[in-house]
Design an enzyme around this catalytic site. Sequence first.
Site, PDB file in Angstrom:
ATOM      1  N   SER A 112       0.833  -1.215   0.000  1.00 55.88           N
ATOM      2  CA  SER A 112       0.000   0.000   0.000  1.00 55.88           C
ATOM      3  C   SER A 112       0.864   1.260   0.000  1.00 55.88           C
ATOM      4  CB  SER A 112      -0.882   0.021   1.251  1.00 55.88           C
ATOM      5  OG  SER A 112      -0.062  -0.043   2.420  1.00 55.88           O
ATOM      6  N   CYS A 113       2.164   1.126   0.335  1.00 56.37           N
ATOM      7  CA  CYS A 113       2.989   2.339   0.406  1.00 56.37           C
ATOM      8  C   CYS A 113       3.393   2.848  -0.978  1.00 56.37           C
ATOM      9  CB  CYS A 113       4.191   2.127   1.305  1.00 56.37           C
ATOM     10  SG  CYS A 113       5.290   0.893   0.689  1.00 56.37           S
ATOM     11  N   TYR A 140      11.702   1.741  -0.694  1.00 55.02           N
ATOM     12  CA  TYR A 140      10.948   0.481  -0.746  1.00 55.02           C
ATOM     13  C   TYR A 140       9.761   0.632  -1.691  1.00 55.02           C
ATOM     14  CZ  TYR A 140       7.726  -3.049   1.356  1.00 55.02           C
ATOM     15  OH  TYR A 140       6.840  -4.084   1.610  1.00 55.02           O
ATOM     16  N   LYS A 144       8.756  -1.339  -5.179  1.00 61.45           N
ATOM     17  CA  LYS A 144       7.462  -2.009  -5.356  1.00 61.45           C
ATOM     18  C   LYS A 144       6.761  -1.512  -6.632  1.00 61.45           C
ATOM     19  CE  LYS A 144       7.326  -4.897  -1.969  1.00 61.45           C
ATOM     20  NZ  LYS A 144       7.309  -6.330  -2.252  1.00 61.45           N
ATOM     21  N   HIS A 183       6.965  -4.421  12.092  1.00 62.83           N
ATOM     22  CA  HIS A 183       5.809  -3.539  11.920  1.00 62.83           C
ATOM     23  C   HIS A 183       5.129  -3.334  13.270  1.00 62.83           C
ATOM     24  CE1 HIS A 183       6.149  -4.828   7.601  1.00 62.83           C
ATOM     25  NE2 HIS A 183       5.985  -3.529   7.481  1.00 62.83           N
TER      26      HIS A 183
HETATM   27  N1  NDP Z   1       4.042  -7.490   6.339  1.00 62.51           N
HETATM   28  C1  NDP Z   1       3.297  -6.515   5.865  1.00 62.51           C
HETATM   29  O1  NDP Z   1       2.633  -5.760   6.606  1.00 62.51           O
HETATM   30  C2  NDP Z   1       3.227  -6.294   4.381  1.00 62.51           C
HETATM   31  C3  NDP Z   1       3.950  -7.084   3.478  1.00 62.51           C
HETATM   32  N2  NDP Z   1       3.844  -6.818   2.131  1.00 62.51           N
HETATM   33  C4  NDP Z   1       4.592  -7.620   1.143  1.00 62.51           C
HETATM   34  O2  NDP Z   1       4.270  -8.996   1.289  1.00 62.51           O
HETATM   35  C5  NDP Z   1       5.403  -9.789   0.945  1.00 62.51           C
HETATM   36  C6  NDP Z   1       5.751 -10.711   2.101  1.00 62.51           C
HETATM   37  O3  NDP Z   1       5.952  -9.927   3.254  1.00 62.51           O
HETATM   38  P1  NDP Z   1       6.149 -10.652   4.672  1.00 62.51           P
HETATM   39  O4  NDP Z   1       5.730 -12.063   4.565  1.00 62.51           O
HETATM   40  O5  NDP Z   1       5.534  -9.772   5.691  1.00 62.51           O
HETATM   41  O6  NDP Z   1       7.731 -10.580   4.834  1.00 62.51           O
HETATM   42  P2  NDP Z   1       8.683 -11.598   5.622  1.00 62.51           P
HETATM   43  O7  NDP Z   1       9.912 -10.823   5.948  1.00 62.51           O
HETATM   44  O8  NDP Z   1       7.924 -12.266   6.707  1.00 62.51           O
HETATM   45  O9  NDP Z   1       9.035 -12.686   4.502  1.00 62.51           O
HETATM   46  C7  NDP Z   1       9.888 -12.352   3.430  1.00 62.51           C
HETATM   47  C8  NDP Z   1      10.523 -13.642   2.965  1.00 62.51           C
HETATM   48  O10 NDP Z   1      11.386 -13.341   1.876  1.00 62.51           O
HETATM   49  C9  NDP Z   1      12.610 -14.022   2.102  1.00 62.51           C
HETATM   50  N3  NDP Z   1      13.718 -13.294   1.476  1.00 62.51           N
HETATM   51  C10 NDP Z   1      14.112 -12.034   1.714  1.00 62.51           C
HETATM   52  N4  NDP Z   1      15.181 -11.734   0.953  1.00 62.51           N
HETATM   53  C11 NDP Z   1      15.462 -12.843   0.230  1.00 62.51           C
HETATM   54  C12 NDP Z   1      16.459 -13.170  -0.728  1.00 62.51           C
HETATM   55  N5  NDP Z   1      17.397 -12.291  -1.109  1.00 62.51           N
HETATM   56  N6  NDP Z   1      16.453 -14.418  -1.274  1.00 62.51           N
HETATM   57  C13 NDP Z   1      15.532 -15.334  -0.887  1.00 62.51           C
HETATM   58  N7  NDP Z   1      14.549 -15.078   0.002  1.00 62.51           N
HETATM   59  C14 NDP Z   1      14.531 -13.845   0.559  1.00 62.51           C
HETATM   60  C15 NDP Z   1      12.769 -14.055   3.607  1.00 62.51           C
HETATM   61  O11 NDP Z   1      13.652 -15.100   3.979  1.00 62.51           O
HETATM   62  P3  NDP Z   1      14.649 -14.852   5.232  1.00 62.51           P
HETATM   63  O12 NDP Z   1      13.790 -14.355   6.349  1.00 62.51           O
HETATM   64  O13 NDP Z   1      15.247 -16.189   5.463  1.00 62.51           O
HETATM   65  O14 NDP Z   1      15.640 -13.826   4.784  1.00 62.51           O
HETATM   66  C16 NDP Z   1      11.346 -14.306   4.057  1.00 62.51           C
HETATM   67  O15 NDP Z   1      11.062 -15.689   4.060  1.00 62.51           O
HETATM   68  C17 NDP Z   1       6.518  -8.816   0.602  1.00 62.51           C
HETATM   69  O16 NDP Z   1       6.561  -8.603  -0.797  1.00 62.51           O
HETATM   70  C18 NDP Z   1       6.084  -7.536   1.311  1.00 62.51           C
HETATM   71  O17 NDP Z   1       6.618  -6.395   0.667  1.00 62.51           O
HETATM   72  C19 NDP Z   1       3.068  -5.807   1.640  1.00 62.51           C
HETATM   73  C20 NDP Z   1       2.354  -5.008   2.499  1.00 62.51           C
HETATM   74  C21 NDP Z   1       2.355  -5.221   3.911  1.00 62.51           C
HETATM   75  C1  F7E Z   2       3.366  -2.276   5.763  1.00 64.31           C
HETATM   76  C2  F7E Z   2       3.668  -1.074   4.881  1.00 64.31           C
HETATM   77  O1  F7E Z   2       3.748   0.114   5.604  1.00 64.31           O
HETATM   78  C3  F7E Z   2       4.946   0.297   6.344  1.00 64.31           C
HETATM   79  O2  F7E Z   2       4.829   1.593   6.898  1.00 64.31           O
HETATM   80  P1  F7E Z   2       3.953   1.795   8.197  1.00 64.31           P
HETATM   81  O3  F7E Z   2       2.559   1.377   7.974  1.00 64.31           O
HETATM   82  O4  F7E Z   2       4.184   3.211   8.642  1.00 64.31           O
HETATM   83  O5  F7E Z   2       4.671   0.730   9.149  1.00 64.31           O
HETATM   84  P2  F7E Z   2       4.696   0.444  10.702  1.00 64.31           P
HETATM   85  O6  F7E Z   2       3.801  -0.716  10.924  1.00 64.31           O
HETATM   86  O7  F7E Z   2       6.137   0.323  11.080  1.00 64.31           O
HETATM   87  O8  F7E Z   2       4.125   1.773  11.456  1.00 64.31           O
HETATM   88  C4  F7E Z   2       2.775   2.055  11.457  1.00 64.31           C
HETATM   89  C5  F7E Z   2       2.509   3.167  12.456  1.00 64.31           C
HETATM   90  O9  F7E Z   2       2.650   2.614  13.787  1.00 64.31           O
HETATM   91  C6  F7E Z   2       3.442   3.496  14.582  1.00 64.31           C
HETATM   92  N1  F7E Z   2       4.086   2.747  15.669  1.00 64.31           N
HETATM   93  C7  F7E Z   2       3.853   2.961  16.991  1.00 64.31           C
HETATM   94  N2  F7E Z   2       4.621   2.140  17.754  1.00 64.31           N
HETATM   95  C8  F7E Z   2       5.360   1.402  16.861  1.00 64.31           C
HETATM   96  C9  F7E Z   2       6.347   0.395  17.081  1.00 64.31           C
HETATM   97  O10 F7E Z   2       6.719   0.023  18.205  1.00 64.31           O
HETATM   98  N3  F7E Z   2       6.872  -0.161  15.938  1.00 64.31           N
HETATM   99  C10 F7E Z   2       6.485   0.222  14.687  1.00 64.31           C
HETATM  100  N4  F7E Z   2       7.033  -0.389  13.612  1.00 64.31           N
HETATM  101  N5  F7E Z   2       5.564   1.206  14.461  1.00 64.31           N
HETATM  102  C11 F7E Z   2       5.008   1.778  15.554  1.00 64.31           C
HETATM  103  C12 F7E Z   2       4.420   4.079  13.577  1.00 64.31           C
HETATM  104  O11 F7E Z   2       5.008   5.251  14.114  1.00 64.31           O
HETATM  105  C13 F7E Z   2       3.513   4.342  12.398  1.00 64.31           C
HETATM  106  O12 F7E Z   2       2.811   5.539  12.578  1.00 64.31           O
HETATM  107  C14 F7E Z   2       6.194   0.295   5.494  1.00 64.31           C
HETATM  108  O13 F7E Z   2       7.282   0.315   6.361  1.00 64.31           O
HETATM  109  C15 F7E Z   2       6.182  -0.918   4.625  1.00 64.31           C
HETATM  110  O14 F7E Z   2       6.651  -2.074   5.347  1.00 64.31           O
HETATM  111  C16 F7E Z   2       4.870  -1.317   4.091  1.00 64.31           C
HETATM  112  O15 F7E Z   2       4.804  -1.963   3.079  1.00 64.31           O
END
Ligand code: NDP
Ligand code: F7E
Length: 327
Positions: A112-113, A140, A144, A183
């Site tokens: 969403s970013c 980032y 994306k 996060h």
């Molecule tokens: N979490 C969220 O809130 C959000 C996530 N997304 C997107 O969803 C997708 C998954 O996110 P999420 O599951 O949370 O992330 P995670 O960090 O939990 O998982 C990412 C995975 O990618 C693997 N990885 C990273 N770098 C490499 C590399 N160079 N080669 C092989 N594997 C690699 C990691 O393995 P290892 O840990 O072993 O390095 C891990 O298993 C991403 O594209 C992210 O941008 C989008 C919006 C929100």
């Molecule tokens: C998921 C998406 O969006 C991500 O951005 P974001 O939504 O800003 O990510 P966030 O979850 O880290 O923060 C959400 C809010 O929460 C507040 N906040 C409070 N207290 C803590 C705290 O303790 N940790 C963190 N991380 N945030 C905190 C923080 O200050 C902010 O206002 C990208 O990085 C990117 O990863 C992307 O793709």
Amino acid sequence: MQKLPLNTRIYVAGHRGMVGSAIVRRLQAEGYQHVVTRTHAELDLTSQTAVQAFFHDNPVDYVVLAAAKVGGIHANNEYPADFIYENLMIECNVIHQAFAAGVKNLLFLGSSCIYPKLASQPMQESALLTGVLESTNEPYAVAKIAGIKLCESYNRQHGTDYRSVMPTNLYGPYDNYHPENSHVIPALIRRFHEAKQTSAEEVVIWGSGTPKREFLHVDDMAAACLHVMNIDAETYQANTQPMLSHINVGTGTDVTIRELAELLAEVVGYQGKIAFDSSKPDGTPRKLMDVERLAALGWQARIDLKAGLQSAYDWYAEHLDREAIRL
Ligand SMILES: NC(=O)C1=CN([C@@H]2O[C@H](COP(=O)(O)OP(=O)(O)OC[C@H]3O[C@@H](n4cnc5c(N)ncnc54)[C@H](OP(=O)(O)O)[C@@H]3O)[C@@H](O)[C@H]2O)C=CC1
Ligand SMILES: C[C@H]1O[C@H](OP(=O)(O)OP(=O)(O)OC[C@H]2O[C@@H](n3cnc4c(=O)[nH]c(N)nc43)[C@H](O)[C@@H]2O)[C@@H](O)[C@@H](O)C1=O
């Protein structure tokens, strides 16, 4: 709804991550028999030669690209070069080598970013590239956006069917609980849990508490991914024009960080004070996704936030002593 044959060979890149593992659980639950996976140690997706060799040696029909360098607002702010470089390399290698190996179908996970910091809310897919990005995660986000454009460009030039879904903020099992780089939801689950264990008087939340965020449980995200994978090509193309190759995935509702913190304190059972540290960045003031496009294609989120947070905390508490938790 076209159903992918259950013997489709599906490579899930990032299968050990929060989203990738949820997608593998969903595929296996639905009876898919050929799910292909490689760990980061087995296959570094930033290496072009390694990815080329993988696709040469392992014919697959579908690629789900859930591997990425992922982190919260602090990690994005601290390691901008890592976030843009690693994500660009992963996307270019996986998308191009999948095409070179003749893979016709791919699902790319964006975020969403990608939308402008001050996009009108809720944010429609057409808002992409209409304004400046949020500075804390711009590198980032640029990576994306490049992923979306890679899929779109290979579709236009080579007739592939590479799809992009834009998840809102996600949470759930196998999340990353690192105290600084995670996060907000895993960070606060861990902080409130530790505060309860140590009877700490207060828990500090980053920022002002006023930003609003939308949160989708990762099992809903996995269901949405399989739903999009099963949309027939002409329906998908007809619903992502003009050139809007991506589809938002969210709940369509948001809460303030203060409301989230109060909800998590209740879920964890922490009864001390909640304080806010405004020296920490707030990031984007709001990023609510317009989810009408996917709703029109037949999918809506099902997991309610409070129930989802409860199940996420229960999972955390049950797995604390195991290596599954990435601390
Ligand atoms: N979490 C969220 O809130 C959000 C996530 N997304 C997107 O969803 C997708 C998954 O996110 P999420 O599951 O949370 O992330 P995670 O960090 O939990 O998982 C990412 C995975 O990618 C693997 N990885 C990273 N770098 C490499 C590399 N160079 N080669 C092989 N594997 C690699 C990691 O393995 P290892 O840990 O072993 O390095 C891990 O298993 C991403 O594209 C992210 O941008 C989008 C919006 C929100
Ligand atoms: C998921 C998406 O969006 C991500 O951005 P974001 O939504 O800003 O990510 P966030 O979850 O880290 O923060 C959400 C809010 O929460 C507040 N906040 C409070 N207290 C803590 C705290 O303790 N940790 C963190 N991380 N945030 C905190 C923080 O200050 C902010 O206002 C990208 O990085 C990117 O990863 C992307 O793709």
